[in-house]
Design an enzyme around this catalytic site. Structure first.
Site, PDB file in Angstrom:
ATOM      1  N   CYS A  30       0.830  -1.212   0.000  1.00 57.50           N
ATOM      2  CA  CYS A  30       0.000   0.000   0.000  1.00 57.50           C
ATOM      3  C   CYS A  30       0.866   1.265   0.000  1.00 57.50           C
ATOM      4  O   CYS A  30       1.582   1.531   0.966  1.00 57.50           O
ATOM      5  CB  CYS A  30      -0.910  -0.047   1.228  1.00 57.50           C
ATOM      6  SG  CYS A  30      -1.742   1.485   1.645  1.00 57.50           S
ATOM      7  N   CYS A  33       0.184   3.732   2.813  1.00 52.91           N
ATOM      8  CA  CYS A  33       0.673   3.131   4.065  1.00 52.91           C
ATOM      9  C   CYS A  33       2.175   3.354   4.197  1.00 52.91           C
ATOM     10  O   CYS A  33       2.677   3.670   5.286  1.00 52.91           O
ATOM     11  CB  CYS A  33       0.375   1.636   4.104  1.00 52.91           C
ATOM     12  SG  CYS A  33      -1.371   1.203   4.027  1.00 52.91           S
TER      13      CYS A  33
END
Length: 105
Positions: A30, A33
């Protein structure tokens, strides 16, 4: 100190914690992230002893992600006395996380 929360240590480290907890639900793949990772690490250092800050990899711990209804990551769960008291979804400025942490301590 940045913690790694798993289903094996979750009750002891999060639900029974004597200090508030911030959980960063993330995945290695991600992009947002990865952008938030250094921010979370800084916060873990800055709030050491006042707030327990750690991560849950949603790919490795799907039960925990499901328990908190994580539909999009990064997802930040703010836990106090074993209960979810606030949350944030998505990549956000550090100041937004700090304001939520300050409300818990």
């Amino acid at each position: 100190m940045e913690y790694k929360f798993t289903k094996d240590n979750f009750d002891a480290e999060v639900l029974n914690s004597d200090v508030p907890v911030l959980i960063d639900f993330y995945a290695d793949w991600c992009g947002p992230c990865q952008m938030m990772g250094p921010v979370v690490k800084e916060l873990a250092s800055e709030y050491d002893g006042k707030v327990k800050i750690g991560k849950v990899n949603v790919d490795q711990q799907p039960e925990l992600a499901s328990k908190y209804g994580v539909r999009s990551i990064p997802y930040f769960a703010f836990i106090k006395e074993g209960n979810l008291c606030d949350d944030i979804t998505g990549s956000v400025p550090k100041s937004r996380l700090v304001s939520k942490l300050e409300a818990m301590v």
